[in-house]
Write a protein that holds these residues in place. Structure first.
Motif, PDB file in Angstrom:
ATOM      1  N   ARG A  27      -9.619 -13.321  -8.849  1.00 24.67           N
ATOM      2  CA  ARG A  27      -8.734 -12.301  -8.168  1.00 24.67           C
ATOM      3  C   ARG A  27      -7.428 -12.463  -7.993  1.00 24.67           C
ATOM      4  O   ARG A  27      -6.454 -11.980  -7.376  1.00 24.67           O
ATOM      5  N   SER A  28      -6.722 -13.156  -9.097  1.00 26.02           N
ATOM      6  CA  SER A  28      -5.361 -13.099  -9.583  1.00 26.02           C
ATOM      7  C   SER A  28      -5.052 -11.872 -10.131  1.00 26.02           C
ATOM      8  O   SER A  28      -5.860 -11.265 -10.838  1.00 26.02           O
ATOM      9  N   TYR A  29      -3.770 -11.418 -10.209  1.00 31.63           N
ATOM     10  CA  TYR A  29      -3.307 -10.413 -11.009  1.00 31.63           C
ATOM     11  C   TYR A  29      -2.855 -10.847 -12.248  1.00 31.63           C
ATOM     12  O   TYR A  29      -3.135  -9.980 -13.033  1.00 31.63           O
ATOM     13  N   ASP A  30      -2.283 -12.005 -12.495  1.00 32.83           N
ATOM     14  CA  ASP A  30      -1.818 -12.162 -13.817  1.00 32.83           C
ATOM     15  C   ASP A  30      -2.359 -13.524 -14.443  1.00 32.83           C
ATOM     16  O   ASP A  30      -1.860 -13.918 -15.439  1.00 32.83           O
ATOM     17  N   ILE A  31      -3.393 -14.107 -13.969  1.00 29.32           N
ATOM     18  CA  ILE A  31      -3.947 -15.197 -14.657  1.00 29.32           C
ATOM     19  C   ILE A  31      -5.145 -15.044 -15.309  1.00 29.32           C
ATOM     20  O   ILE A  31      -6.127 -14.738 -14.420  1.00 29.32           O
ATOM     21  N   PRO A  32      -5.248 -14.955 -16.643  1.00 29.79           N
ATOM     22  CA  PRO A  32      -6.455 -14.639 -17.131  1.00 29.79           C
ATOM     23  C   PRO A  32      -7.631 -16.015 -17.182  1.00 29.79           C
ATOM     24  O   PRO A  32      -7.153 -17.048 -17.035  1.00 29.79           O
ATOM     25  N   PRO A  33      -8.711 -15.523 -17.362  1.00 26.94           N
ATOM     26  CA  PRO A  33      -9.815 -16.475 -17.732  1.00 26.94           C
ATOM     27  C   PRO A  33      -9.654 -17.035 -18.875  1.00 26.94           C
ATOM     28  O   PRO A  33      -8.904 -16.255 -19.805  1.00 26.94           O
ATOM     29  N   LEU A  80      -2.548   4.842  -8.805  1.00 24.19           N
ATOM     30  CA  LEU A  80      -2.749   6.118  -7.872  1.00 24.19           C
ATOM     31  C   LEU A  80      -2.047   5.878  -6.570  1.00 24.19           C
ATOM     32  O   LEU A  80      -1.634   6.477  -6.230  1.00 24.19           O
ATOM     33  N   ASP A  81      -2.529   4.741  -5.954  1.00 26.99           N
ATOM     34  CA  ASP A  81      -2.099   4.377  -4.462  1.00 26.99           C
ATOM     35  C   ASP A  81      -0.736   3.633  -4.572  1.00 26.99           C
ATOM     36  O   ASP A  81      -0.405   3.194  -3.266  1.00 26.99           O
ATOM     37  N   LYS A  82      -0.233   3.360  -5.797  1.00 28.83           N
ATOM     38  CA  LYS A  82       1.297   2.605  -5.615  1.00 28.83           C
ATOM     39  C   LYS A  82       1.095   1.346  -4.884  1.00 28.83           C
ATOM     40  O   LYS A  82       1.720   0.888  -4.011  1.00 28.83           O
ATOM     41  N   LEU A  83      -0.237   0.583  -5.339  1.00 29.70           N
ATOM     42  CA  LEU A  83      -0.324  -0.751  -4.600  1.00 29.70           C
ATOM     43  C   LEU A  83       0.630  -1.768  -5.456  1.00 29.70           C
ATOM     44  O   LEU A  83       0.948  -1.791  -6.728  1.00 29.70           O
ATOM     45  N   LEU A  91      -8.236  -5.650  -2.890  1.00 28.80           N
ATOM     46  CA  LEU A  91      -8.787  -4.535  -3.130  1.00 28.80           C
ATOM     47  C   LEU A  91     -10.232  -4.913  -3.457  1.00 28.80           C
ATOM     48  O   LEU A  91     -10.813  -5.288  -4.290  1.00 28.80           O
ATOM     49  N   GLU A  92     -11.475  -4.493  -2.533  1.00 26.10           N
ATOM     50  CA  GLU A  92     -12.884  -4.302  -2.729  1.00 26.10           C
ATOM     51  C   GLU A  92     -13.301  -3.178  -3.054  1.00 26.10           C
ATOM     52  O   GLU A  92     -13.063  -2.064  -2.378  1.00 26.10           O
ATOM     53  N   PRO A 114     -12.657   2.640  -0.600  1.00 27.47           N
ATOM     54  CA  PRO A 114     -13.533   1.505  -1.136  1.00 27.47           C
ATOM     55  C   PRO A 114     -13.929   0.845  -0.167  1.00 27.47           C
ATOM     56  O   PRO A 114     -14.926  -0.256  -0.557  1.00 27.47           O
ATOM     57  N   VAL A 115     -14.084   1.003   1.093  1.00 26.09           N
ATOM     58  CA  VAL A 115     -14.635   0.090   2.146  1.00 26.09           C
ATOM     59  C   VAL A 115     -16.103  -0.036   2.105  1.00 26.09           C
ATOM     60  O   VAL A 115     -16.561  -1.104   2.091  1.00 26.09           O
TER      61      VAL A 115
END
Length: 144
Positions: A27-33, A80-83, A91-92, A114-115
């Motif tokens: 769930r992080s944006y910038d931490i890779p496994p 696309l959604d500029k998140l 985002l689920e 996406p709900v």
């Protein structure tokens, strides 16, 4: 690319590395496994591909369907959604539930959610219904 997590299911991964650490990777944006890619790394590739190969098709009036894995889709939806990087990690996405975007005048308009499958806007529209819905949206914007 999930690196050392490739091929493991969620339970096996949590047992091996610990639930908190795995949740952070997923769930992080910038931490890779370990030896894998973060969402940020995936995003660079997915969005570049989208912009280079898919957007020109849309600009020429074609309809395009994109099917991909979760992080690739998250990356494209983020674009696309500029998140923000914070918004995208929450985002689920539901498996197999279509999301419809309409490309018009250089903008992407979301026509799906996406709900989950019970939300009215989830199912793909016919072109006629999409145009009608678009007209309604434009009318409501003019009266706002």
């Amino acid at each position: 690319m999930y690196g050392e997590l490739q091929g493991l299911n969620k339970q096996e991964t949590a047992e091996r590395y610990g639930k908190e650490l795995v949740h952070g990777w997923r769930r992080s944006y910038d931490i890779p496994p370990p030896n894998g890619e973060s969402l940020e790394m995936c995003s660079k590739q997915a969005v570049a591909y989208f912009r280079e190969h898919i957007e020109p098709q849309l600009q020429s009036g074609k309809h395009v369907m994109v099917a991909a894995h979760g992080n690739s889709l998250r990356s494209i939806i983020m674009y696309l959604d500029k998140l923000t990087s914070q918004e995208v990690i929450n985002l689920e996405l539901s498996t197999g539930i279509p999301l419809l975007y309409i490309y018009k005048e250089g903008r992407f308009m979301k026509r799906g959610s996406p709900v989950g499958p019970t939300e009215a806007g989830v199912y793909a529209y016919t072109e006629t219904l999409a145009l009608y819905r678009q007209e309604l949206d434009e009318m409501s914007q003019r009266t706002s």
